[in-house]
Design a protein around this motif. Structure first.
Motif, PDB file in Angstrom:
ATOM      1  N   LEU A 189      -2.354  -4.509  -5.229  1.00  0.00           N
ATOM      2  CA  LEU A 189      -1.831  -3.577  -6.214  1.00  0.00           C
ATOM      3  C   LEU A 189      -2.776  -3.332  -7.388  1.00  0.00           C
ATOM      4  O   LEU A 189      -2.650  -2.317  -8.078  1.00  0.00           O
ATOM      5  CB  LEU A 189      -0.482  -4.078  -6.753  1.00  0.00           C
ATOM      6  N   LEU A 190      -3.719  -4.241  -7.629  1.00  0.00           N
ATOM      7  CA  LEU A 190      -4.564  -4.120  -8.815  1.00  0.00           C
ATOM      8  C   LEU A 190      -6.037  -3.874  -8.513  1.00  0.00           C
ATOM      9  O   LEU A 190      -6.754  -3.315  -9.338  1.00  0.00           O
ATOM     10  CB  LEU A 190      -4.436  -5.390  -9.676  1.00  0.00           C
ATOM     11  N   ALA A 191      -6.508  -4.305  -7.354  1.00  0.00           N
ATOM     12  CA  ALA A 191      -7.926  -4.114  -7.027  1.00  0.00           C
ATOM     13  C   ALA A 191      -8.215  -2.637  -6.756  1.00  0.00           C
ATOM     14  O   ALA A 191      -7.311  -1.879  -6.380  1.00  0.00           O
ATOM     15  CB  ALA A 191      -8.303  -4.950  -5.807  1.00  0.00           C
ATOM     16  N   PRO A 192      -9.460  -2.202  -6.949  1.00  0.00           N
ATOM     17  CA  PRO A 192      -9.804  -0.823  -6.575  1.00  0.00           C
ATOM     18  C   PRO A 192      -9.437  -0.551  -5.120  1.00  0.00           C
ATOM     19  O   PRO A 192      -9.734  -1.349  -4.240  1.00  0.00           O
ATOM     20  CB  PRO A 192     -11.322  -0.777  -6.791  1.00  0.00           C
ATOM     21  N   ARG A 193      -8.809   0.588  -4.893  1.00  0.00           N
ATOM     22  CA  ARG A 193      -8.264   0.884  -3.562  1.00  0.00           C
ATOM     23  C   ARG A 193      -9.328   0.811  -2.481  1.00  0.00           C
ATOM     24  O   ARG A 193      -9.090   0.277  -1.395  1.00  0.00           O
ATOM     25  CB  ARG A 193      -7.654   2.294  -3.603  1.00  0.00           C
ATOM     26  N   ARG A 194     -10.537   1.272  -2.792  1.00  0.00           N
ATOM     27  CA  ARG A 194     -11.600   1.319  -1.791  1.00  0.00           C
ATOM     28  C   ARG A 194     -12.162  -0.069  -1.475  1.00  0.00           C
ATOM     29  O   ARG A 194     -12.926  -0.221  -0.507  1.00  0.00           O
ATOM     30  CB  ARG A 194     -12.715   2.241  -2.271  1.00  0.00           C
ATOM     31  N   ARG A 195     -11.813  -1.061  -2.306  1.00  0.00           N
ATOM     32  CA  ARG A 195     -12.365  -2.405  -2.122  1.00  0.00           C
ATOM     33  C   ARG A 195     -11.453  -3.327  -1.316  1.00  0.00           C
ATOM     34  O   ARG A 195     -11.859  -4.416  -0.929  1.00  0.00           O
ATOM     35  CB  ARG A 195     -12.637  -3.065  -3.485  1.00  0.00           C
ATOM     36  N   ILE A 196     -10.223  -2.923  -1.082  1.00  0.00           N
ATOM     37  CA  ILE A 196      -9.251  -3.842  -0.491  1.00  0.00           C
ATOM     38  C   ILE A 196      -9.649  -4.232   0.926  1.00  0.00           C
ATOM     39  O   ILE A 196      -9.521  -5.393   1.331  1.00  0.00           O
ATOM     40  CB  ILE A 196      -7.838  -3.223  -0.524  1.00  0.00           C
ATOM     41  N   GLU A 197     -10.163  -3.287   1.699  1.00  0.00           N
ATOM     42  CA  GLU A 197     -10.575  -3.614   3.066  1.00  0.00           C
ATOM     43  C   GLU A 197     -11.703  -4.636   3.066  1.00  0.00           C
ATOM     44  O   GLU A 197     -11.681  -5.597   3.860  1.00  0.00           O
ATOM     45  CB  GLU A 197     -11.003  -2.356   3.814  1.00  0.00           C
ATOM     46  N   ALA A 198     -12.677  -4.462   2.173  1.00  0.00           N
ATOM     47  CA  ALA A 198     -13.778  -5.417   2.083  1.00  0.00           C
ATOM     48  C   ALA A 198     -13.267  -6.789   1.655  1.00  0.00           C
ATOM     49  O   ALA A 198     -13.753  -7.828   2.141  1.00  0.00           O
ATOM     50  CB  ALA A 198     -14.840  -4.917   1.106  1.00  0.00           C
ATOM     51  N   ILE A 199     -12.291  -6.822   0.755  1.00  0.00           N
ATOM     52  CA  ILE A 199     -11.729  -8.099   0.319  1.00  0.00           C
ATOM     53  C   ILE A 199     -11.026  -8.791   1.487  1.00  0.00           C
ATOM     54  O   ILE A 199     -11.158 -10.004   1.683  1.00  0.00           O
ATOM     55  CB  ILE A 199     -10.762  -7.891  -0.862  1.00  0.00           C
ATOM     56  N   ALA A 200     -10.277  -8.019   2.275  1.00  0.00           N
ATOM     57  CA  ALA A 200      -9.601  -8.610   3.444  1.00  0.00           C
ATOM     58  C   ALA A 200     -10.622  -9.191   4.417  1.00  0.00           C
ATOM     59  O   ALA A 200     -10.429 -10.300   4.947  1.00  0.00           O
ATOM     60  CB  ALA A 200      -8.738  -7.558   4.139  1.00  0.00           C
ATOM     61  N   ILE A 201     -11.704  -8.476   4.653  1.00  0.00           N
ATOM     62  CA  ILE A 201     -12.748  -8.993   5.537  1.00  0.00           C
ATOM     63  C   ILE A 201     -13.360 -10.252   4.940  1.00  0.00           C
ATOM     64  O   ILE A 201     -13.647 -11.224   5.652  1.00  0.00           O
ATOM     65  CB  ILE A 201     -13.821  -7.911   5.773  1.00  0.00           C
ATOM     66  N   GLY A 202     -13.541 -10.274   3.621  1.00  0.00           N
ATOM     67  CA  GLY A 202     -14.074 -11.461   2.960  1.00  0.00           C
ATOM     68  C   GLY A 202     -13.157 -12.656   3.102  1.00  0.00           C
ATOM     69  O   GLY A 202     -13.623 -13.802   3.293  1.00  0.00           O
ATOM     70  N   VAL A 203     -11.849 -12.433   3.006  1.00  0.00           N
ATOM     71  CA  VAL A 203     -10.881 -13.524   3.193  1.00  0.00           C
ATOM     72  C   VAL A 203     -10.991 -14.108   4.595  1.00  0.00           C
ATOM     73  O   VAL A 203     -11.005 -15.331   4.783  1.00  0.00           O
ATOM     74  CB  VAL A 203      -9.446 -13.013   2.928  1.00  0.00           C
ATOM     75  N   ILE A 204     -11.092 -13.238   5.588  1.00  0.00           N
ATOM     76  CA  ILE A 204     -11.232 -13.695   6.975  1.00  0.00           C
ATOM     77  C   ILE A 204     -12.534 -14.473   7.142  1.00  0.00           C
ATOM     78  O   ILE A 204     -12.542 -15.560   7.746  1.00  0.00           O
ATOM     79  CB  ILE A 204     -11.190 -12.495   7.939  1.00  0.00           C
TER      80      ILE A 204
ATOM     81  N   LEU B 195       0.830  -1.201   0.000  1.00  0.00           N
ATOM     82  CA  LEU B 195       0.000   0.000   0.000  1.00  0.00           C
ATOM     83  C   LEU B 195       0.868   1.255   0.000  1.00  0.00           C
ATOM     84  O   LEU B 195       0.523   2.258  -0.649  1.00  0.00           O
ATOM     85  CB  LEU B 195      -0.928   0.002   1.211  1.00  0.00           C
ATOM     86  N   ASP B 196       1.982   1.232   0.722  1.00  0.00           N
ATOM     87  CA  ASP B 196       2.906   2.363   0.694  1.00  0.00           C
ATOM     88  C   ASP B 196       3.407   2.609  -0.726  1.00  0.00           C
ATOM     89  O   ASP B 196       3.508   3.754  -1.182  1.00  0.00           O
ATOM     90  CB  ASP B 196       4.097   2.105   1.622  1.00  0.00           C
ATOM     91  N   ALA B 197       3.752   1.512  -1.421  1.00  0.00           N
ATOM     92  CA  ALA B 197       4.210   1.649  -2.804  1.00  0.00           C
ATOM     93  C   ALA B 197       3.095   2.201  -3.682  1.00  0.00           C
ATOM     94  O   ALA B 197       3.318   3.087  -4.527  1.00  0.00           O
ATOM     95  CB  ALA B 197       4.685   0.298  -3.325  1.00  0.00           C
ATOM     96  N   ARG B 198       1.887   1.698  -3.481  1.00  0.00           N
ATOM     97  CA  ARG B 198       0.756   2.121  -4.308  1.00  0.00           C
ATOM     98  C   ARG B 198       0.422   3.596  -4.101  1.00  0.00           C
ATOM     99  O   ARG B 198      -0.038   4.272  -5.034  1.00  0.00           O
ATOM    100  CB  ARG B 198      -0.463   1.251  -3.993  1.00  0.00           C
ATOM    101  N   ASP B 199       0.637   4.097  -2.914  1.00  0.00           N
ATOM    102  CA  ASP B 199       0.300   5.485  -2.610  1.00  0.00           C
ATOM    103  C   ASP B 199       1.369   6.469  -3.062  1.00  0.00           C
ATOM    104  O   ASP B 199       1.235   7.676  -2.850  1.00  0.00           O
ATOM    105  CB  ASP B 199       0.059   5.642  -1.106  1.00  0.00           C
TER     106      ASP B 199
END
Length: 380
Positions: free
Chosen positions: A146-161, A55-59
């Motif tokens: 690095l490729l998913a929409p930035r606003r979706r990454i948190e939701a994806i992490a919650i989905g993985v959990i 995320l640091d790299a992406r920002d």
């Protein structure tokens, strides 16, 4: 971009690897939950650090997904592969029993090998299951970050959990106890996902939720009670809930502790977390984890030359095999791993803003300004 207090995360690595050594060298009967707890802590740390790094790299303004991905995988290979394959080479010469499975280990499919066999053979490489899990995570998760929409990454992490937690309900319904329930990737994605979720929240300016910071000690106490409880006979009403609770309850305390150490503990806890021996053990923890079983095997074979008992779990084994492991891991870091890590400077996550200046920096052995190297310490 670097959190100056990340030094305390090395202390957590040290604690995690000591839990593994305790389980394999000292605990009566080889108590498995202690070592498993250490591995779960490694997973939370890896999920947090890798996600924050990406995320640091992406920002960064000069970010491009393709070069960042190439650099990520190149740096992972430089850090992880050399000592890993050195251990596989040693296993080839040291144990004929290990040879049939070496191709699986070389492809980072150790977890699938042991799940397929439903047996910890060869025991010399059984700890490689967790390294395979991490490599499988590294294959997929950077693509998402690095490729998913930035606003979706948190939701994806919650989905993985959530998916990993749901996976635990499969076993009591459709299958019996087997190594596969812990060794297949979904069995560990909750811990990796929790670390990733913490990093995503941190990147948008929020920390661990207040409820987590307040209730994690209570959850840790409940975990200890559950671990000490009698699981009962096979297929009893308590066996499956106990197993699920042992896996899930530590996640919130681990997230809270990682969050606190990444912010920097103060006072006495902070001073303890920055003791030089603890930080050194954290720095070499990858080597400690890699080499400890081979050195245990060497110690057992040399029992006739050793005046204390190393053939059985106990203080003698912990002292001799543990000391040998720390010494070998220290030498490996100083003379093998650290020099190779210097090659990471040729693979910055973000292209230097001033190519000419960066070229001169590389020529004189310095890292480019946007290399992000200080945060790239996700492996134990």
């Amino acid at each position: 971009m670097t959190n100056a207090r990340d030094i305390q995360l090395d202390a957590l690595r040290a604690i995690a690897v000591v839990l593994v050594l305790y389980s394999h060298f000292l605990a009566p009967g080889g108590s498995s939950f202690v070592g498993h707890l250490g591995v779960r802590l490694f997973f939370v740390l890896s999920g947090f650090l890798i996600t924050r790094l990406l995320l640091d790299a992406r920002d960064t303004g000069a970010f491009a997904a393709g070069p960042a991905l190439r650099s990520f995988y190149a740096r992972r290979m430089i850090r992880i592969f050399p000592p890993y394959f050195a251990v596989l080479a040693l296993a080839w010469f040291a144990s004929e029993q290990s040879r049939p499975s070496l191709a699986w280990h070389a492809l980072y499919l150790s977890n699938f090998w042991y799940a397929r066999q439903n047996d910890w053979t060869p025991w010399l490489l059984c700890h490689f299951w967790s390294l395979s899990i991490e490599e499988q995570f590294y294959l997929a998760w950077p693509l998402i970050v690095l490729l998913a929409p930035r606003r979706r990454i948190e939701a994806i992490a919650i989905g993985v959990i959530a998916f990993s937690l749901a996976y635990r309900f499969y076993w009591p319904i459709a299958a019996g106890p087997a190594l596969a329930r812990d060794l297949l990737p979904p069995g560990s994605m909750d811990a990796l996902g929790c670390g990733a979720l913490l990093a995503v929240r941190r990147a948008r300016g929020v920390d661990a939720p207040q409820w987590m910071r307040l209730c994690w000690p209570a959850l840790a106490v409940v975990f200890l009670f559950v671990v000490q409880s009698d699981p009962g006979p096979a297929n009893s009403a308590w066996e499956w809930p106990r197993w699920a609770l042992v896996q899930v309850l530590p996640l919130v305390p681990m997230m809270a502790i990682v969050a606190a150490c990444s912010n920097g503990l103060r006072g006495t806890p902070g001073r303890l977390a920055e003791l030089p021996p603890l930080l050194w053990l954290g720095r070499i923890s990858y080597g400690v984890y890699l080499y400890h079983s081979i050195l245990l095997a060497c110690a057992v074979r040399a029992q006739s030359w050793i005046p204390i008992n190393v053939s059985e779990q106990g203080p003698g084994r912990f002292l001799v095999a543990g000391t040998a492991t720390v010494v070998v891991a220290s030498l490996s870091w100083v003379f093998f791993e650290k020099p190779l890590n210097g090659l990471k400077r040729y693979f910055p996550y973000v292209a230097p803003a001033h190519p000419r200046g960066a070229s001169e920096a590389l020529r004189f052995g310095a890292a480019p300004a946007l290399d992000l190297q200080p945060t790239d310490r996700s492996r134990p």
